[in-house]
Scaffold this motif. Sequence first.
Motif, PDB file in Angstrom:
ATOM      1  N   THR A 191       1.053  -1.171   0.105  1.00  0.00           N
ATOM      2  CA  THR A 191      -0.172  -0.122   0.294  1.00  0.00           C
ATOM      3  C   THR A 191       0.984   1.385   0.071  1.00  0.00           C
ATOM      4  N   ARG A 213       1.418   4.156  -2.717  1.00  0.00           N
ATOM      5  CA  ARG A 213       0.700   5.515  -2.970  1.00  0.00           C
ATOM      6  C   ARG A 213       2.196   6.549  -2.803  1.00  0.00           C
ATOM      7  N   ALA A 260      -1.782   5.038  -6.300  1.00  0.00           N
ATOM      8  CA  ALA A 260      -3.005   5.268  -4.700  1.00  0.00           C
ATOM      9  C   ALA A 260      -4.554   4.576  -5.770  1.00  0.00           C
TER      10      ALA A 260
END
Length: 217
Positions: free
Chosen positions: A187, A191, A196
């Motif tokens: 994750t 990002r 994202a």
Amino acid sequence: MRIAVGEDDVLLREGVTRVLLGAGLDVVASTGDATKLLAMTLAFRPDVVVVDVRMPPHHGDDGLRTAIEVRKRLPATGVVLLTQYCEPEFAIDLIGDRPQGVGYLLKERVGDVDDFAAAVKRVAHGGSALDPEVVTRMLRPRTVPSELADLTDRERSVLACMAEGLSNRGIARALLISEAAVEKHVTATFRKLGLAQLTDGHRRVQAVLRYLAAQGP
């Protein structure tokens, strides 16, 4: 000097225990489970904990996480990682901001029992004992492509595994971390790479493409 031993290979655990006893040290706890090792360590408060990285109950980096927890909760207790994995990041995670009382030794190189016992004693007295190969890798200059400069070392390792086609479960096994940790790193990687907002499958493909492009021809 009181020692706790954590190693899930019974023969190796018994061998380490005999070496330490032969060196005049007192082995107060011995187990093949990281959770039990932490409980025993908190109960017996040994001078040093000798522990493998990969152990039950989850067969991931349970031993490393136990070692780090011991360092937090019992600052006076030394910790020696005895492992087959030459991973500088493990040593860095263990050392944190306090280099005293830490050892990282490769199993394949612990052939001299006197040297091993001396290393354990050195860690017990607040010194350090790092395998030369680990030190070499820690000091080796590493050129990081500018496209990946915002990623941490662990995030780049996860991305490299993604490029090999590994699933999150496969990455967890390869890097000896939990699947939850892998998801966190993935994750964060998405990002930092500005991915994202894409769908999950597309994000993985785009992240891998950027990784491969950054490696050059």
